[in-house]
Scaffold this motif. Structure first.
Motif, PDB file in Angstrom:
ATOM      1  N   PRO A  15       0.801  -1.224   0.000  1.00 38.41           N
ATOM      2  CA  PRO A  15       0.000   0.000   0.000  1.00 38.41           C
ATOM      3  C   PRO A  15       0.836   1.278   0.000  1.00 38.41           C
ATOM      4  N   GLN A  16       2.117   1.181   0.306  1.00 35.27           N
ATOM      5  CA  GLN A  16       2.983   2.356   0.369  1.00 35.27           C
ATOM      6  C   GLN A  16       4.260   2.112  -0.438  1.00 35.27           C
ATOM      7  N   PRO A  17       4.162   2.066  -1.777  1.00 34.08           N
ATOM      8  CA  PRO A  17       5.323   1.696  -2.583  1.00 34.08           C
ATOM      9  C   PRO A  17       6.514   2.639  -2.451  1.00 34.08           C
ATOM     10  N   LEU A  18       6.293   3.947  -2.256  1.00 34.14           N
ATOM     11  CA  LEU A  18       7.428   4.858  -2.106  1.00 34.14           C
ATOM     12  C   LEU A  18       8.193   4.568  -0.830  1.00 34.14           C
ATOM     13  N   ALA A  19       7.471   4.407   0.275  1.00 28.54           N
ATOM     14  CA  ALA A  19       8.126   4.116   1.555  1.00 28.54           C
ATOM     15  C   ALA A  19       8.846   2.774   1.495  1.00 28.54           C
ATOM     16  N   GLU A  20       8.242   1.800   0.826  1.00 29.63           N
ATOM     17  CA  GLU A  20       8.873   0.486   0.707  1.00 29.63           C
ATOM     18  C   GLU A  20      10.148   0.565  -0.124  1.00 29.63           C
ATOM     19  N   TYR A  21      10.137   1.356  -1.195  1.00 25.07           N
ATOM     20  CA  TYR A  21      11.326   1.534  -2.015  1.00 25.07           C
ATOM     21  C   TYR A  21      12.429   2.223  -1.212  1.00 25.07           C
ATOM     22  N   LEU A  22      12.068   3.253  -0.444  1.00 24.82           N
ATOM     23  CA  LEU A  22      13.072   3.952   0.368  1.00 24.82           C
ATOM     24  C   LEU A  22      13.668   3.039   1.423  1.00 24.82           C
ATOM     25  N   ALA A  23      12.861   2.170   2.001  1.00 26.47           N
ATOM     26  CA  ALA A  23      13.375   1.205   2.974  1.00 26.47           C
ATOM     27  C   ALA A  23      14.357   0.247   2.293  1.00 26.47           C
ATOM     28  N   ALA A  24      14.037  -0.188   1.077  1.00 26.51           N
ATOM     29  CA  ALA A  24      14.943  -1.061   0.328  1.00 26.51           C
ATOM     30  C   ALA A  24      16.227  -0.319  -0.040  1.00 26.51           C
ATOM     31  N   ALA A  25      16.119   0.973  -0.346  1.00 28.24           N
ATOM     32  CA  ALA A  25      17.303   1.772  -0.653  1.00 28.24           C
ATOM     33  C   ALA A  25      18.187   1.909   0.581  1.00 28.24           C
ATOM     34  N   ALA A  26      17.564   2.082   1.747  1.00 26.02           N
ATOM     35  CA  ALA A  26      18.333   2.184   2.995  1.00 26.02           C
ATOM     36  C   ALA A  26      19.077   0.885   3.283  1.00 26.02           C
ATOM     37  N   ALA A  27      18.495  -0.240   2.865  1.00 23.50           N
ATOM     38  CA  ALA A  27      19.130  -1.538   3.069  1.00 23.50           C
ATOM     39  C   ALA A  27      20.144  -1.855   1.976  1.00 23.50           C
ATOM     40  N   GLY A  28      20.277  -0.979   0.982  1.00 16.72           N
ATOM     41  CA  GLY A  28      21.227  -1.192  -0.093  1.00 16.72           C
ATOM     42  C   GLY A  28      20.713  -2.090  -1.207  1.00 16.72           C
ATOM     43  N   VAL A  29      19.443  -2.443  -1.167  1.00 12.86           N
ATOM     44  CA  VAL A  29      18.850  -3.315  -2.186  1.00 12.86           C
ATOM     45  C   VAL A  29      18.507  -2.528  -3.450  1.00 12.86           C
ATOM     46  N   GLN A  30      18.107  -1.276  -3.297  1.00 12.99           N
ATOM     47  CA  GLN A  30      17.754  -0.394  -4.409  1.00 12.99           C
ATOM     48  C   GLN A  30      18.656   0.833  -4.359  1.00 12.99           C
ATOM     49  N   PRO A  31      18.912   1.458  -5.507  1.00 17.61           N
ATOM     50  CA  PRO A  31      19.678   2.717  -5.466  1.00 17.61           C
ATOM     51  C   PRO A  31      18.847   3.832  -4.843  1.00 17.61           C
ATOM     52  N   ALA A  32      19.506   4.718  -4.117  1.00 21.14           N
ATOM     53  CA  ALA A  32      18.809   5.840  -3.483  1.00 21.14           C
ATOM     54  C   ALA A  32      18.407   6.854  -4.539  1.00 21.14           C
ATOM     55  N   PRO A  33      17.170   7.343  -4.493  1.00 20.78           N
ATOM     56  CA  PRO A  33      16.724   8.328  -5.491  1.00 20.78           C
ATOM     57  C   PRO A  33      17.320   9.705  -5.236  1.00 20.78           C
ATOM     58  N   ASP A  34      17.523  10.460  -6.314  1.00 25.21           N
ATOM     59  CA  ASP A  34      17.964  11.851  -6.211  1.00 25.21           C
ATOM     60  C   ASP A  34      16.771  12.763  -5.952  1.00 25.21           C
ATOM     61  N   VAL A  35      15.634  12.406  -6.544  1.00 25.27           N
ATOM     62  CA  VAL A  35      14.418  13.196  -6.417  1.00 25.27           C
ATOM     63  C   VAL A  35      13.246  12.248  -6.206  1.00 25.27           C
ATOM     64  N   ILE A  36      12.402  12.575  -5.228  1.00 21.96           N
ATOM     65  CA  ILE A  36      11.180  11.817  -4.967  1.00 21.96           C
ATOM     66  C   ILE A  36      10.018  12.748  -5.274  1.00 21.96           C
ATOM     67  N   VAL A  37       9.127  12.314  -6.154  1.00 24.72           N
ATOM     68  CA  VAL A  37       7.997  13.146  -6.554  1.00 24.72           C
ATOM     69  C   VAL A  37       6.716  12.476  -6.087  1.00 24.72           C
ATOM     70  N   VAL A  38       5.944  13.226  -5.293  1.00 25.34           N
ATOM     71  CA  VAL A  38       4.710  12.711  -4.710  1.00 25.34           C
ATOM     72  C   VAL A  38       3.564  13.629  -5.129  1.00 25.34           C
ATOM     73  N   PRO A  39       2.502  13.064  -5.706  1.00 24.51           N
ATOM     74  CA  PRO A  39       1.357  13.911  -6.042  1.00 24.51           C
ATOM     75  C   PRO A  39       0.743  14.527  -4.786  1.00 24.51           C
ATOM     76  N   VAL A  40       0.320  15.773  -4.880  1.00 23.92           N
ATOM     77  CA  VAL A  40      -0.305  16.453  -3.751  1.00 23.92           C
ATOM     78  C   VAL A  40      -1.527  15.669  -3.292  1.00 23.92           C
ATOM     79  N   SER A  41      -2.376  15.291  -4.257  1.00 20.80           N
ATOM     80  CA  SER A  41      -3.544  14.504  -3.882  1.00 20.80           C
ATOM     81  C   SER A  41      -3.095  13.061  -3.672  1.00 20.80           C
TER      82      SER A  41
END
Length: 154
Positions: A15-41
């Protein structure tokens, strides 16, 4: 002129793909993003409150973000790899024209070769998602007369 672009889609397994990706990036599984874009709505559902330090709704209100197509408001967050940029993005009515405008606005903000993480196309129609990506590519384009060979007399 050869233009190389790579887009990678991450699956929305939870249900929270951005947070899950960031957690994977913190664990070194995914590259850390330079920019995170979240829709206002829908930003409240992104699961970024712990990174923002406050509820997303409060951060959006403080940053004067609007839902007009292409409007951007930037905030900084702490990531395991350092400081990251979060852009709250207005998608307007999510029509293809609005999504193209929003994509172009994002494209102008992503550094060349940078990693962009966004949930802007989640739940959108194929036509609106394609328009966003088209705008993203067009917005990130830059023209240069520079070539690989030195100028005469150099």
């Amino acid at each position: 002129m050869l233009v190389t672009t790579q887009l990678t889609a991450i699956s929305a397994v939870g249900p929270q793909p951005l947070a899950e990706y960031l957690a994977a990036a913190a664990a070194g599984v995914q590259p850390a993003p330079d920019v995170i874009v979240v829709p206002v709505s829908g930003a409240e559902a992104a699961g970024l409150d712990s990174y923002l330090g406050a509820p997303a709704a409060d951060v959006i209100a403080a940053s004067d973000a609007t839902d007009r197509a292409g409007d951007l408001a930037q905030v900084m967050i702490g990531l395991s790899s350092g400081v990251g940029r979060v852009l709250f993005l207005g998608l307007g009515d999510c029509s293809p024209a609005a999504m193209r405008k929003a994509g172009a606005a994002v494209g102008r903000k992503v550094p060349p070769g940078g990693i962009l993480l966004t949930s802007a196309v989640l739940g959108q129609s194929g036509e609106s998602a394609a328009a966003f990506i088209e705008g993203l590519l067009l917005g990130s384009y830059s023209f240069s007369l520079a070539s690989g060979s030195p100028a005469p007399g150099s």
